[in-house]
Design an enzyme around this catalytic site. Sequence first.
Site, PDB file in Angstrom:
ATOM      1  N   VAL A  83     -19.010 -19.392  43.998  1.00 58.19           N
ATOM      2  CA  VAL A  83     -19.285 -18.011  44.406  1.00 58.19           C
ATOM      3  C   VAL A  83     -19.986 -17.252  43.278  1.00 58.19           C
ATOM      4  O   VAL A  83     -20.197 -16.049  43.375  1.00 58.19           O
ATOM      5  CB  VAL A  83     -17.969 -17.299  44.829  1.00 58.19           C
ATOM      6  CG1 VAL A  83     -17.369 -17.967  46.061  1.00 58.19           C
ATOM      7  CG2 VAL A  83     -16.941 -17.258  43.690  1.00 58.19           C
ATOM      8  N   HIS A 135     -18.802 -20.879  50.400  1.00 54.03           N
ATOM      9  CA  HIS A 135     -17.565 -20.103  50.172  1.00 54.03           C
ATOM     10  C   HIS A 135     -17.870 -18.639  49.843  1.00 54.03           C
ATOM     11  O   HIS A 135     -16.994 -17.924  49.372  1.00 54.03           O
ATOM     12  CB  HIS A 135     -16.719 -20.735  49.053  1.00 54.03           C
ATOM     13  CG  HIS A 135     -16.056 -22.016  49.464  1.00 54.03           C
ATOM     14  ND1 HIS A 135     -15.475 -22.901  48.567  1.00 54.03           N
ATOM     15  CD2 HIS A 135     -15.872 -22.587  50.695  1.00 54.03           C
ATOM     16  CE1 HIS A 135     -14.972 -23.932  49.225  1.00 54.03           C
ATOM     17  NE2 HIS A 135     -15.203 -23.777  50.506  1.00 54.03           N
ATOM     18  N   ASN A 175     -19.578 -36.489  37.947  1.00 51.77           N
ATOM     19  CA  ASN A 175     -18.341 -35.769  37.651  1.00 51.77           C
ATOM     20  C   ASN A 175     -17.805 -36.257  36.311  1.00 51.77           C
ATOM     21  O   ASN A 175     -18.036 -37.388  35.920  1.00 51.77           O
ATOM     22  CB  ASN A 175     -17.300 -36.033  38.752  1.00 51.77           C
ATOM     23  CG  ASN A 175     -16.185 -34.999  38.751  1.00 51.77           C
ATOM     24  OD1 ASN A 175     -15.503 -34.803  37.751  1.00 51.77           O
ATOM     25  ND2 ASN A 175     -16.014 -34.334  39.871  1.00 51.77           N
TER      26      ASN A 175
HETATM   27  P1  OAD Z   1     -12.241 -28.039  41.190  1.00 57.16           P
HETATM   28  O1  OAD Z   1     -11.717 -27.248  40.061  1.00 57.16           O
HETATM   29  O2  OAD Z   1     -11.297 -28.510  42.228  1.00 57.16           O
HETATM   30  O3  OAD Z   1     -12.980 -29.329  40.640  1.00 57.16           O
HETATM   31  C1  OAD Z   1     -13.922 -29.247  39.600  1.00 57.16           C
HETATM   32  C2  OAD Z   1     -14.449 -30.632  39.357  1.00 57.16           C
HETATM   33  O4  OAD Z   1     -15.464 -30.542  38.385  1.00 57.16           O
HETATM   34  C3  OAD Z   1     -13.395 -31.614  38.836  1.00 57.16           C
HETATM   35  O5  OAD Z   1     -13.472 -32.819  39.578  1.00 57.16           O
HETATM   36  C4  OAD Z   1     -13.799 -31.851  37.368  1.00 57.16           C
HETATM   37  O6  OAD Z   1     -13.543 -33.165  36.936  1.00 57.16           O
HETATM   38  C5  OAD Z   1     -15.294 -31.576  37.431  1.00 57.16           C
HETATM   39  N1  OAD Z   1     -15.898 -31.074  36.183  1.00 57.16           N
HETATM   40  C6  OAD Z   1     -15.404 -30.169  35.300  1.00 57.16           C
HETATM   41  N2  OAD Z   1     -16.279 -29.918  34.313  1.00 57.16           N
HETATM   42  C7  OAD Z   1     -17.385 -30.672  34.581  1.00 57.16           C
HETATM   43  C8  OAD Z   1     -18.642 -30.852  33.946  1.00 57.16           C
HETATM   44  N3  OAD Z   1     -18.969 -30.196  32.822  1.00 57.16           N
HETATM   45  N4  OAD Z   1     -19.513 -31.721  34.505  1.00 57.16           N
HETATM   46  C9  OAD Z   1     -19.198 -32.404  35.644  1.00 57.16           C
HETATM   47  N5  OAD Z   1     -18.030 -32.279  36.283  1.00 57.16           N
HETATM   48  C10 OAD Z   1     -17.122 -31.419  35.777  1.00 57.16           C
HETATM   49  O7  OAD Z   1     -13.448 -27.177  41.825  1.00 57.16           O
HETATM   50  P2  OAD Z   1     -14.146 -27.324  43.245  1.00 57.16           P
HETATM   51  O8  OAD Z   1     -14.309 -28.752  43.629  1.00 57.16           O
HETATM   52  O9  OAD Z   1     -15.344 -26.466  43.204  1.00 57.16           O
HETATM   53  O10 OAD Z   1     -12.265 -22.632  47.008  1.00 57.16           O
HETATM   54  O11 OAD Z   1     -13.066 -26.656  44.179  1.00 57.16           O
HETATM   55  C11 OAD Z   1     -13.337 -26.491  45.521  1.00 57.16           C
HETATM   56  C12 OAD Z   1     -12.765 -25.182  46.014  1.00 57.16           C
HETATM   57  O12 OAD Z   1     -11.394 -25.077  45.623  1.00 57.16           O
HETATM   58  C13 OAD Z   1     -13.396 -23.933  45.390  1.00 57.16           C
HETATM   59  O13 OAD Z   1     -14.585 -23.549  46.013  1.00 57.16           O
HETATM   60  C14 OAD Z   1     -12.329 -22.925  45.594  1.00 57.16           C
HETATM   61  C15 OAD Z   1     -11.150 -23.733  45.134  1.00 57.16           C
HETATM   62  O14 OAD Z   1      -9.918 -23.336  45.569  1.00 57.16           O
HETATM   63  C16 OAD Z   1     -11.820 -21.461  47.451  1.00 57.16           C
HETATM   64  O15 OAD Z   1     -11.466 -20.569  46.690  1.00 57.16           O
HETATM   65  C17 OAD Z   1     -11.822 -21.341  48.930  1.00 57.16           C
END
Ligand code: OAD
Length: 243
Positions: free
Chosen positions: A102, A118, A212
């Site tokens: 967002v 989102h 990732n």
């Molecule tokens: P997450 O916090 O669940 O996952 C982040 C991912 O990014 C993890 O798998 C990490 O390993 C990876 N990561 C972190 N730093 C990184 C980097 N520098 N390079 C590559 N990978 C990296 O976040 P989202 O998958 O975005 O929804 O979460 C999905 C949704 O859950 C969000 O949109 C939000 C949240 O609750 C709502 O609020 C509806």
Amino acid sequence: MEFREDLIDLLRVAGSVVVVTGSGVSAESGVPTFRGEDGLWRRYRAEDLATPQAFSSDPALVWEWYDWRRGIVAKAKPNPAHEVIADMERYYPDFLLVTQNVDGLHRKAGNERMVEIHGNIWRVRCVAELDERFLYDNPLEVIPPKCECGSLLRPAVVWFGESLPFEGLTTASEGIQNCEVFLTVGTSGVVYPVASFPMLAKSSGASVVDINKDATPITSIADHTLMGKAGEILPELWRAIKG
Ligand code: OAD
């Protein structure tokens, strides 16, 4: 990092590419992720801050949290991963970005063919009239902010228990079912319906590529997994592709 030749060929000649990003793509811009060591959901309860029920019972608390996050996002700049994804939009004839973020950083980097599935942290919606607008004040002058009609404004983001916007979801699904390459960057792949996108892509015949820092449920179905920081891997990969 060494990249497989078949991955380079795949990405060099692809006509249609869908990229799906999560909070990991913005981590190197200083925006916190949700899960993992320093994730927001380690320190805060989603039920108290990111549900319609939380907003009904304490709109000021929810808005204080969003105002704090807006402050972080206001200072953040796109990082090299965002820059490459913006360049991908210029390179591929058929391109779509679907982001769960967002923070608006993809748009700042230059992406236009995108779905913010989102929502956007700078947009607000009147709870009575349902119209949306941008509200960039930070910090907010009044918490919770109100519409001219006197009703509360809420962040125009998708909360837990809410449906995703129909139009965005349709655009994403159609793009995914028709793409040759489906690339995920920095998402844990656990929040539905976005979590179902890699399987939809794969069953529709796309090659699935995942970038990732850590292994996720996407790793097990991906044709190519690149493990490391998106802001380092993507520029290296892009240099290899563009020669
Ligand atoms: P997450 O916090 O669940 O996952 C982040 C991912 O990014 C993890 O798998 C990490 O390993 C990876 N990561 C972190 N730093 C990184 C980097 N520098 N390079 C590559 N990978 C990296 O976040 P989202 O998958 O975005 O929804 O979460 C999905 C949704 O859950 C969000 O949109 C939000 C949240 O609750 C709502 O609020 C509806």
